[in-house]
Write an enzyme that holds these catalytic residues in place. Sequence first.
Site, PDB file in Angstrom:
ATOM      1  N   PRO A  78       0.862  -1.194   0.000  1.00  0.00           N
ATOM      2  CG  PRO A  78       0.067  -1.015   2.200  1.00  0.00           C
ATOM      3  CD  PRO A  78       0.834  -1.918   1.279  1.00  0.00           C
ATOM      4  CG  MET A  79       3.647   2.344  -1.577  1.00  0.00           C
ATOM      5  SD  MET A  79       4.913   2.258  -2.844  1.00  0.00           S
ATOM      6  CE  MET A  79       4.172   1.149  -4.033  1.00  0.00           C
ATOM      7  CB  VAL A  80       0.048   7.782   0.562  1.00  0.00           C
ATOM      8  CG1 VAL A  80      -0.457   9.175   0.212  1.00  0.00           C
ATOM      9  CG2 VAL A  80      -0.600   7.285   1.838  1.00  0.00           C
ATOM     10  CD  GLN A 103      -2.637   0.145   4.590  1.00  0.00           C
ATOM     11  OE1 GLN A 103      -2.350   1.266   4.198  1.00  0.00           O
ATOM     12  NE2 GLN A 103      -1.772  -0.670   5.166  1.00  0.00           N
ATOM     13  CB  CYS A 144       1.296   5.128   8.498  1.00  0.00           C
ATOM     14  SG  CYS A 144       1.841   6.692   7.802  1.00  0.00           S
ATOM     15  CG  HIS A 152       7.841  -2.142   7.295  1.00  0.00           C
ATOM     16  ND1 HIS A 152       7.600  -0.800   7.173  1.00  0.00           N
ATOM     17  CD2 HIS A 152       9.136  -2.318   6.931  1.00  0.00           C
ATOM     18  CE1 HIS A 152       8.696  -0.179   6.769  1.00  0.00           C
ATOM     19  NE2 HIS A 152       9.638  -1.077   6.610  1.00  0.00           N
TER      20      HIS A 152
HETATM   21  C1  LIG Z   1       5.350   6.569  -1.292  1.00  0.00           C
HETATM   22  C2  LIG Z   1       5.031   5.629  -0.168  1.00  0.00           C
HETATM   23  C3  LIG Z   1       3.756   5.627   0.370  1.00  0.00           C
HETATM   24  C4  LIG Z   1       3.436   4.725   1.395  1.00  0.00           C
HETATM   25  N1  LIG Z   1       2.142   4.664   1.851  1.00  0.00           N
HETATM   26  C5  LIG Z   1       1.780   3.661   2.716  1.00  0.00           C
HETATM   27  C6  LIG Z   1       0.409   3.408   3.028  1.00  0.00           C
HETATM   28  O1  LIG Z   1      -0.513   4.041   2.508  1.00  0.00           O
HETATM   29  N2  LIG Z   1       0.136   2.400   3.904  1.00  0.00           N
HETATM   30  C7  LIG Z   1       1.119   1.635   4.476  1.00  0.00           C
HETATM   31  O2  LIG Z   1       0.818   0.728   5.259  1.00  0.00           O
HETATM   32  N3  LIG Z   1       2.415   1.845   4.170  1.00  0.00           N
HETATM   33  C8  LIG Z   1       2.758   2.802   3.296  1.00  0.00           C
HETATM   34  N4  LIG Z   1       4.069   2.949   2.918  1.00  0.00           N
HETATM   35  C9  LIG Z   1       5.073   2.011   3.464  1.00  0.00           C
HETATM   36  C10 LIG Z   1       5.247   0.812   2.524  1.00  0.00           C
HETATM   37  O3  LIG Z   1       4.032   0.112   2.348  1.00  0.00           O
HETATM   38  C11 LIG Z   1       6.326  -0.151   3.066  1.00  0.00           C
HETATM   39  O4  LIG Z   1       5.893  -0.683   4.288  1.00  0.00           O
HETATM   40  C12 LIG Z   1       7.671   0.529   3.275  1.00  0.00           C
HETATM   41  O5  LIG Z   1       7.983   1.431   2.236  1.00  0.00           O
HETATM   42  C13 LIG Z   1       8.798  -0.521   3.359  1.00  0.00           C
HETATM   43  O6  LIG Z   1       8.834  -1.277   2.179  1.00  0.00           O
HETATM   44  P1  LIG Z   1       9.997  -1.096   1.069  1.00  0.00           P
HETATM   45  O7  LIG Z   1      11.273  -1.328   1.796  1.00  0.00           O
HETATM   46  O8  LIG Z   1       9.707  -2.137   0.049  1.00  0.00           O
HETATM   47  O9  LIG Z   1       9.913   0.306   0.550  1.00  0.00           O
HETATM   48  C14 LIG Z   1       4.421   3.851   1.915  1.00  0.00           C
HETATM   49  C15 LIG Z   1       5.707   3.876   1.365  1.00  0.00           C
HETATM   50  C16 LIG Z   1       6.010   4.741   0.326  1.00  0.00           C
HETATM   51  C17 LIG Z   1       7.394   4.716  -0.258  1.00  0.00           C
END
Ligand SMILES: Cc1cc2nc3c(=O)[nH]c(=O)nc-3n(C[C@H](O)[C@H](O)[C@H](O)COP(=O)(O)O)c2cc1C
Length: 412
Positions: free
Chosen positions: A24-26, A82, A111, A178
């Site tokens: 999930p990513m905003v 989410q 978050c 995470h």
């Molecule tokens: C641009 C962006 C937006 C994110 N938005 C959310 C979100 O809406 N919900 C969430 O649980 N985590 C969010 N995260 C965290 C990611 O889901 C993830 O847990 C975190 O980046 C670690 O994973 P990675 O190492 O693959 O980047 C966001 C991360 C990024 C980079």
Amino acid sequence: MAVTKITGRELFNKLGQPSKILAPMVDHSELAWRILSRQHGCTLTYTPMLHARLFATSDKYRRDMWGSLDGDSKIDRPLVVQICGNDPEYVLQTALLVQDKCDAVDLNLGCPQGIAKKGHYGSFLMEEWDLIHKIIRTLHDKLEVPVTAKIRVFPERQKTLDYAKMILDAGAQFLTVHGRLREQKGQKTGLADWSIIKFLRDNLPSDTVMFANGNILYPEDITRCLKETGCDGVMSAEGNLYNPGVFAAEDSLDKDVSFPRVDVILREYYEIVKKVAAESPASRKTMKSHIFKILRPFLSNHTDIRSVVASMGGKATLEEWDEKVIKPVEEIVNQLCSDGEKKDDVEVGPLESWGGSYKTVPYWRCQPYFRAVNGVTGDKRQQQKEEEETEDAVEGPNESATKRRKIVDALS
Ligand SMILES: Cc1cc2nc3c(=O)[nH]c(=O)nc-3n(C[C@H](O)[C@H](O)[C@H](O)COP(=O)(O)O)c2cc1C
């Protein structure tokens, strides 16, 4: 009375045992990006977090965040929606509005950003176990679809295990971990701890469906993570944003699959946005940010294109994007690749202490992004630091904050 519903393991099997999961990513895991990610090997996608109170009460927010094609059975499944929030009723109302267009609803407990602190949700609920239990149990009892949860970890293993048990007891069917603490954000991001994920895996009931999240740079990291943690799937956020090829088959030796050309991904992404933009405002709104990320290694070598991308305003039409950015990038990369002088090879470095190898990838191919730590980079990353500074300057403070999330320098 509780609705009888399938278990996490049954759901996992029904979805085809997805092991490559878009996080999930905003403003980044919206419809168009989910479609692109699936085309590149992703087998389960999460939406950006939906703010429960806003989604339940604001027509505008709902329209902006959720279009008629989101969760469509032909183009947008499997999908987990989410939600973030601290009020069981608002979270439930939001979930009820989307449950017929998704396979499960996830509670964001990870978050760590200031906005989550202010709104009191995400990882800022980590101390409120009764409240978390109540939110998950409410969803578990009242929804037709299963509820899942995405968590961060505590410094203490046993406390994290008790926390995970509480979440499962409340009714969560998938548990995404995470492997970072709440404090691990911005310049303090550091490495995710896979060993605590493995500890949870070993000590939770064996039928618990678990996804590991953190430290994915290259396709083979997914296999390494599955092996090291024993999880059912691996979730990637940033690794996928900079290189959608990260979900490619691990044994693929084809550089066009694992490190696709930026012009190819750009065209593919653009055509998807064109198809869905009318029904998906979120896909249209986030286009510029995705284009910056896809083109990241390329833009520092073609600063004229960087200036054009930076100058594209919110009102630029899709045709303008095509003419001013997509086509010129295609032309340049085609020329680069037909130039026999340029080496279009991916070079694999020596095995590093973290268990994988860095790769040198031509700048016209998608590749992971390495962050600076406290403004200081290792030799290998000096160039990336300079790029970051330039890119921060053109993308503004919000982008900068997002970019500082991962500290891969800590790997070496
Ligand atoms: C641009 C962006 C937006 C994110 N938005 C959310 C979100 O809406 N919900 C969430 O649980 N985590 C969010 N995260 C965290 C990611 O889901 C993830 O847990 C975190 O980046 C670690 O994973 P990675 O190492 O693959 O980047 C966001 C991360 C990024 C980079």
